[in-house]
Design a protein around this motif. Structure first.
Motif, PDB file in Angstrom:
ATOM      1  N   LEU A 212       0.998  -0.920  -0.162  1.00 32.37           N
ATOM      2  CA  LEU A 212      -0.390   0.020   0.438  1.00 32.37           C
ATOM      3  C   LEU A 212       1.148   1.410   0.055  1.00 32.37           C
ATOM      4  N   LEU A 213       0.619   2.133  -0.874  1.00 34.63           N
ATOM      5  CA  LEU A 213       1.346   3.227  -1.404  1.00 34.63           C
ATOM      6  C   LEU A 213       1.011   4.296  -0.931  1.00 34.63           C
ATOM      7  N   PHE A 214       1.838   4.922  -0.413  1.00 32.05           N
ATOM      8  CA  PHE A 214       1.631   6.698   0.301  1.00 32.05           C
ATOM      9  C   PHE A 214       3.052   7.531  -0.354  1.00 32.05           C
ATOM     10  N   GLY A 215       2.718   8.582  -0.012  1.00 34.41           N
ATOM     11  CA  GLY A 215       3.321   9.723  -1.381  1.00 34.41           C
ATOM     12  C   GLY A 215       4.018  11.100   0.222  1.00 34.41           C
ATOM     13  N   LEU A 216       5.061  11.315  -0.470  1.00 34.81           N
ATOM     14  CA  LEU A 216       5.493  12.723   0.399  1.00 34.81           C
ATOM     15  C   LEU A 216       5.833  13.682  -0.656  1.00 34.81           C
ATOM     16  N   PRO A 217       4.763  14.266  -1.087  1.00 33.75           N
ATOM     17  CA  PRO A 217       5.251  14.948  -2.433  1.00 33.75           C
ATOM     18  C   PRO A 217       6.159  15.608  -2.732  1.00 33.75           C
ATOM     19  N   LYS A 218       7.167  16.876  -3.144  1.00 35.46           N
ATOM     20  CA  LYS A 218       7.720  17.852  -3.531  1.00 35.46           C
ATOM     21  C   LYS A 218       7.179  19.182  -2.864  1.00 35.46           C
ATOM     22  N   ASN A 219       5.839  18.883  -3.407  1.00 35.87           N
ATOM     23  CA  ASN A 219       4.990  20.926  -3.500  1.00 35.87           C
ATOM     24  C   ASN A 219       3.737  20.571  -2.508  1.00 35.87           C
ATOM     25  N   LYS A 220       3.233  20.831  -1.232  1.00 36.80           N
ATOM     26  CA  LYS A 220       2.229  21.317  -1.445  1.00 36.80           C
ATOM     27  C   LYS A 220       1.508  22.228  -1.306  1.00 36.80           C
TER      28      LYS A 220
ATOM     29  N   GLU B  13       3.603  12.860 -12.396  1.00 35.56           N
ATOM     30  CA  GLU B  13       5.271  12.926 -11.559  1.00 35.56           C
ATOM     31  C   GLU B  13       5.559  12.723 -10.515  1.00 35.56           C
ATOM     32  N   GLY B  14       4.215  12.762  -9.531  1.00 38.43           N
ATOM     33  CA  GLY B  14       4.927  12.326  -7.896  1.00 38.43           C
ATOM     34  C   GLY B  14       5.112  11.152  -7.392  1.00 38.43           C
ATOM     35  N   PRO B  15       5.330  11.259  -6.480  1.00 36.08           N
ATOM     36  CA  PRO B  15       6.066   9.585  -5.842  1.00 36.08           C
ATOM     37  C   PRO B  15       5.647   8.798  -5.930  1.00 36.08           C
TER      38      PRO B  15
END
Ligand code: PBG
Length: 328
Positions: free
Chosen positions: A77-85, A96-98
């Motif tokens: 199960l994948l969660f993402g920590l993006p560059k920008n919020k 192209e997000g994580p």
């Protein structure tokens, strides 16, 4: 026929007889491992409140997929920590997000591994809430249900395009399963399944996760969208609505304080049912074991067995890798 004819201990006299009488099993294939992929990290970054768990660079996704498959896990199960919020969580649907990048790498490395993506905007909003904000009729900032559905639908399609087998909305907006189903079908993703976090309580046991996914709300709490821990009938209603909207799998979250709810939802639906053994439940065992208060191995197996016994077909758990190794 009571004692002395009936002697329940006969069924407990040896490992072989206990094995024959055993009602519940846990196998690696019942376990789903959550992973946190960061857009900016180049090395794993340990999460202080979750011993043994790290935020990972996307470059490690293929290796994680291979390890999950080698252990025989049921999926990831994948969660993402993006560059920008930003206020509207637009990076949730950046191709192209994580998360999309990690999905592509994992499916390329191990096509047969079940890859599930969490669908929610709290990791992507600068305020940390699970949706787009607007003032409600009492002048208080709250999450706008229907505006949020559009963002969730866009994110689900982006994850499906990246190759996710299953999308898992965790936001608790009304109508999101139906909206996501029609968005997926509209783009031709009729095979992408929906695992609905149908029954998700406003729980303190998500505390460590909010460190892990950097998604603690900057003000207020999630009580206007997540369920009141006091309610069980409402769980059946939530599950039934999501089923009608097209959910393929249901989930109850958290697991341990809600074993009664798992049992009730199991009895009320024919869909496969998961339960999320959440971050706080994981960290409590880790902390108690580190303090010498209990045996970690036995605690993990007992907890996972209890969740299966309550009626969950599969368990989302940070113990997945350790438990798979124990179960061999
Ligand atoms: C939010 C989300 C949360 C978890 C999964 N998805 C946190 C929350 O609702 O605050 C919690 C998982 C855990 O505690 O392990 N999209």
């Amino acid at each position: 026929m009571p004692f002395p004819v009936a002697r329940p201990r006969r069924l407990r006299q040896s490992p072989a007889i206990r094995a024959l009488a055993r009602e519940t099993t846990v196998e690696p294939g019942d376990l789903i491992y959550p992973l946190f992929f960061s857009a900016t990290l180049t090395e794993p970054r340990p999460i202080a409140t979750m011993p043994g768990i790290s935020q990972l660079p996307v470059s490690m996704a293929a290796a994680e997929a291979r390890e999950a498959a080698a252990l025989g896990l049921g999926g990831v199960l994948l969660f993402g920590l993006p560059k920008n919020k930003d206020a509207d969580g637009t990076s949730a649907y950046d191709p192209e997000g994580p998360v999309p990048r990690a999905v592509r790498a994992m499916k390329e490395a191990v096509p047969e591994l079940a890859v599930i993506t969490d669908v929610c905007v709290d990791e992507y909003t600068d305020h940390g809430h699970c949706g787009i904000l607007r003032k409600n009729r009492r002048g208080i900032l709250d999450v706008d249900n229907d505006a949020t559905l559009e963002v969730l639908a866009k994110a689900a399609v982006v994850y499906a395009k990246a190759g996710a087998d299953i999308v898992a909305p965790s936001d608790m907006m009304d109508g999101r399963v139906g909206r996501i189903r029609s968005a997926l079908d509209g783009d031709g993703f009729i095979e992408t399944a929906i695992l609905s976090y149908a029954v998700k309580y406003a729980s303190c046991f998500y505390g460590p996760f909010r460190d892990a996914a950097d998604c603690a709300p900057k003000f207020g709490d999630r009580a206007s969208y997540q369920m009141d821990p006091a309610n069980a009938r409402e769980a059946i209603r939530e599950a039934a609505l999501d089923e009608e909207e097209g959910a393929d799998f249901l989930m109850v979250k958290p697991a341990l304080s809600y074993l009664d709810v798992i049992a009730k939802v199991r009895a009320s639906s024919l869909l496969p049912l998961g339960a999320y053994n959440v971050s706080g439940e994981y960290s409590m065992i880790k902390a108690a074991a580190a303090a010498g208060m209990l045996d970690e191995t036995r605690a993990v197996l007992e907890v996972l067995t209890s969740i299966r016994r309550a009626g969950a077909d599969f368990i989302l758990t940070y113990h997945a890798k350790d438990a798979a190794k124990l179960l061999g």
